[in-house]
Design an enzyme around this catalytic site. Structure first.
Site, PDB file in Angstrom:
ATOM      1  CE  LYS A 128      42.420  36.113  55.004  1.00 22.11           C
ATOM      2  NZ  LYS A 128      42.754  37.475  54.579  1.00 22.11           N
ATOM      3  CG  ASP A 168      43.477  36.408  51.296  1.00 22.30           C
ATOM      4  OD1 ASP A 168      43.906  37.482  51.738  1.00 22.30           O
ATOM      5  OD2 ASP A 168      44.185  35.385  51.251  1.00 22.30           O
TER       6      ASP A 168
HETATM    7  P1  NDP Z   1      45.722  37.079  44.327  1.00 27.73           P
HETATM    8  O1  NDP Z   1      45.203  35.698  44.322  1.00 27.73           O
HETATM    9  O2  NDP Z   1      45.003  38.114  43.542  1.00 27.73           O
HETATM   10  O3  NDP Z   1      47.244  37.070  43.871  1.00 27.73           O
HETATM   11  C1  NDP Z   1      48.221  36.356  44.546  1.00 27.73           C
HETATM   12  C2  NDP Z   1      49.525  36.491  43.765  1.00 27.73           C
HETATM   13  O4  NDP Z   1      50.570  35.914  44.518  1.00 27.73           O
HETATM   14  C3  NDP Z   1      49.486  35.774  42.442  1.00 27.73           C
HETATM   15  O5  NDP Z   1      50.303  36.436  41.519  1.00 27.73           O
HETATM   16  C4  NDP Z   1      50.056  34.404  42.801  1.00 27.73           C
HETATM   17  O6  NDP Z   1      50.662  33.740  41.700  1.00 27.73           O
HETATM   18  C5  NDP Z   1      51.115  34.784  43.810  1.00 27.73           C
HETATM   19  N1  NDP Z   1      51.291  33.682  44.757  1.00 27.73           N
HETATM   20  C6  NDP Z   1      50.362  33.123  45.564  1.00 27.73           C
HETATM   21  N2  NDP Z   1      50.884  32.117  46.274  1.00 27.73           N
HETATM   22  C7  NDP Z   1      52.167  32.045  45.887  1.00 27.73           C
HETATM   23  C8  NDP Z   1      53.241  31.213  46.264  1.00 27.73           C
HETATM   24  N3  NDP Z   1      53.089  30.245  47.186  1.00 27.73           N
HETATM   25  N4  NDP Z   1      54.453  31.443  45.670  1.00 27.73           N
HETATM   26  C9  NDP Z   1      54.606  32.419  44.755  1.00 27.73           C
HETATM   27  N5  NDP Z   1      53.617  33.232  44.354  1.00 27.73           N
HETATM   28  C10 NDP Z   1      52.424  33.044  44.923  1.00 27.73           C
HETATM   29  O7  NDP Z   1      45.818  37.507  45.875  1.00 27.73           O
HETATM   30  P2  NDP Z   1      45.868  38.959  46.496  1.00 27.73           P
HETATM   31  O8  NDP Z   1      46.676  39.857  45.642  1.00 27.73           O
HETATM   32  O9  NDP Z   1      44.497  39.327  46.872  1.00 27.73           O
HETATM   33  O10 NDP Z   1      46.642  38.662  47.855  1.00 27.73           O
HETATM   34  C11 NDP Z   1      48.065  38.653  47.947  1.00 27.73           C
HETATM   35  C12 NDP Z   1      48.481  38.798  49.392  1.00 27.73           C
HETATM   36  O11 NDP Z   1      47.948  40.019  49.929  1.00 27.73           O
HETATM   37  C13 NDP Z   1      47.989  37.703  50.342  1.00 27.73           C
HETATM   38  O12 NDP Z   1      48.940  37.499  51.362  1.00 27.73           O
HETATM   39  C14 NDP Z   1      46.722  38.309  50.944  1.00 27.73           C
HETATM   40  O13 NDP Z   1      46.409  37.722  52.185  1.00 27.73           O
HETATM   41  C15 NDP Z   1      47.180  39.755  51.102  1.00 27.73           C
HETATM   42  N6  NDP Z   1      46.111  40.726  51.213  1.00 27.73           N
HETATM   43  C16 NDP Z   1      45.168  40.853  50.237  1.00 27.73           C
HETATM   44  C17 NDP Z   1      44.178  41.811  50.355  1.00 27.73           C
HETATM   45  C18 NDP Z   1      43.193  42.062  49.272  1.00 27.73           C
HETATM   46  O14 NDP Z   1      42.415  43.030  49.409  1.00 27.73           O
HETATM   47  N7  NDP Z   1      43.165  41.290  48.198  1.00 27.73           N
HETATM   48  C19 NDP Z   1      44.072  42.644  51.563  1.00 27.73           C
HETATM   49  C20 NDP Z   1      45.172  42.500  52.485  1.00 27.73           C
HETATM   50  C21 NDP Z   1      46.133  41.552  52.315  1.00 27.73           C
HETATM   51  P3  NDP Z   1      49.894  32.506  41.031  1.00 27.73           P
HETATM   52  O15 NDP Z   1      48.722  33.119  40.333  1.00 27.73           O
HETATM   53  O16 NDP Z   1      50.899  31.918  40.140  1.00 27.73           O
HETATM   54  O17 NDP Z   1      49.500  31.608  42.178  1.00 27.73           O
END
Ligand code: NDP
Length: 447
Positions: A128, A168
């Site tokens: 990572k 991510d």
């Molecule tokens: P994105 O950046 O596309 O989206 C993240 C989302 O979560 C946004 O809506 C963001 O809101 C919100 N968010 C992030 N941090 C916070 C916080 N501290 N409090 C509240 N809301 C928050 O990321 P992904 O969708 O790619 O990833 C989301 C999760 O899924 C992570 O844990 C990642 O590790 C996991 N994951 C992702 C994969 C992938 O293929 N993308 C694969 C496997 C796991 P805002 O925009 O306002 O920050």
């Protein structure tokens, strides 16, 4: 205290010896509790000190990232790549760009990634990386210059057969495009060094949907295992990024009612469910306009400032898809009280250790991220295969294979699960299934 001074010590002494940060500690304690009986029963694992060796990354690379903002001012961030374990294949895992990123965040994610990748059955090791850079409120040009500077340092450590990063939080198609563009300029070597690439540059069709669609496939299998169905269920989702949005699309396609989404400014509750058109509109609002929910206005949808969805409406299924530790024990109890019977983690470790204990106690079926969100990395594995064989997959190929693989991950996890309060404990199942693969490989590789 050095870990080497501790052969034969108990779990907490072993964990204390490596002085993990709070997130890494939470992840290894969880795994430790799940796999302790396996280690206890297996002389080879104990003799080779597998549990201890798996705690320590092969290496942690840390570097300075310097770039110029739009006012030509020098900006400085820290970048990392944690190469945790390559026993099963090249290091594989995403890059996270978020101001909250620390070495602790990435160590926990890299460790979890090793188990997740093992569950896919694909030849993928675990790693990572990321930076404390915040892409929010930056211009496209600033994001591009940052990505180029980040890759200038990272490039010497990665390669299609060595270490293959992906996206991510904060790293989507735009960022991967800039990172890959810089890699090409530096090396003239197109191919599978990054996954999640734009499809025109060797990306696989279906990667953008994969984690969210895979998550819903896993949740659907959990419901079916309980002689139930996702069709007609109220589904609560947090987040509004890649994982959350495509989980919403897929849940709706399967006849579920999606009642919430959220971002870091608050959450949207749709009491009667989001329509297909609304989900599509939100996807455009988030992905293309990079909008905030506080500025989103639509019929039948209410915005709750600075709130998470848990407890604001009723649901049978919860899919936390935002970030780590977003559900604690109180929120888990609230979810159980409002009728949630199934939780599947789209994010990595969104439920705390105590939240998981509450689910266990209340008989809520819980699908851990290691298994439930493995669709993203599995699809990245397909992309590496596509690039290495110079083939072109179709979206249909990808999504069919993904569906089948998620079903297999569900079965494997279930096979290793123990029963708690009359329901399978998938958390223990995922840890034990992943650990067994890694441990057997480590024993085979010798010391
Ligand atoms: P994105 O950046 O596309 O989206 C993240 C989302 O979560 C946004 O809506 C963001 O809101 C919100 N968010 C992030 N941090 C916070 C916080 N501290 N409090 C509240 N809301 C928050 O990321 P992904 O969708 O790619 O990833 C989301 C999760 O899924 C992570 O844990 C990642 O590790 C996991 N994951 C992702 C994969 C992938 O293929 N993308 C694969 C496997 C796991 P805002 O925009 O306002 O920050």
């Amino acid at each position: 205290m050095a870990i080497d001074t501790l052969p034969g010590k108990n779990l907490s002494e072993i964990i204390d010896a490596i002085e993990p940060g709070p997130l890494f500690r939470a992840a290894i304690e969880e795994v430790g509790e799940s796999v302790a009986p396996l280690v206890e029963d297996n002389k080879k694992y104990r003799k080779a000190r597998i549990f201890e060796r798996l705690l320590i990354p092969d290496r942690v690379i840390r570097f300075r990232v310097e770039w110029l903002d739009d006012d030509n001012k020098v900006r400085i961030n820290t970048g990392w790549r944690v190469e945790h374990c390559n026993l099963l294949g090249p290091y594989k895992g995403g890059l996270r760009f978020h101001p909250s990123v620390t070495e602790d965040t990435l160590q926990f994610l890299a460790y979890e990634q090793c188990f997740k990748n093992a569950l896919t059955g694909l030849p993928l090791g675990g790693g990572k990386g990321g930076s404390d850079f915040d892409p929010k409120d930056k211009s496209d040009e600033e994001v591009m210059r940052f990505c180029q500077a980040f890759m200038r340092e990272l490039a010497r450590h990665i390669g299609p057969d060595i270490d293959v990063p992906a996206g991510d939080i904060g790293v989507g198609g735009r960022e991967i495009g800039y990172l890959y563009g810089q890699w090409l300029k530096m090396t003239r070597r197109p191919g599978g060094v990054l996954t999640g690439k734009p499809t025109e540059m060797g990306g696989i069709p279906g990667r953008v949907e994969a984690t969210g669609f895979g998550l819903v496939a896993f949740a659907k299998a959990m419901l079916e295992q309980a002689d139930d169905s996702i069709e007609g269920k109220r589904v609560m989702i947090s987040g509004a990024g890649n994982v959350a949005l495509y989980a919403a699309v897929r849940a709706r396609q399967l006849g579920a009612t999606v009642v919430s989404l959220s971002d870091s400014g608050g959450c949207l509750i749709a009491e009667k469910g989001l329509s297909e058109e609304q989900i599509e509109e939100i996807r455009d609002f988030k992905e293309n306009q990079r909008g905030r929910f506080k500025d989103y206005d639509a019929k039948g949808v209410k915005f709750h400032k600075d709130k998470e969805p848990w407890g604001l409406t009723e649901a049978a299924v919860a899919l936390p898809c935002a970030t780590q530790h977003e559900i604690d024990d109180d929120e888990a109890a609230t979810l159980a009280d409002i009728g949630v019977r199934f939780v599947a983690e789209g994010a990595n470790m969104p439920c705390t250790h105590d939240a998981r204990a509450v689910f266990r106690k209340k008989g809520v079926r819980f699908g851990p991220g290691k298994a439930a969100n493995a669709g993203g990395v599995a699809c990245s594995g397909f992309e590496m295969h596509q690039n290495a064989s110079h083939a072109s997959w179709t979206k249909k190929d990808t999504l069919e294979k993904l569906e089948q693989l998620m079903h297999e991950i569900h079965e494997l996890t279930l096979k290793h699960a123990v029963e708690a309060n009359g329901v399978p404990d998938y958390g223990v199942g995922a840890d034990r299934a992943g650990f067994t693969k890694l441990a057997d490989a480590m024993v085979a590789a010798g010391v």
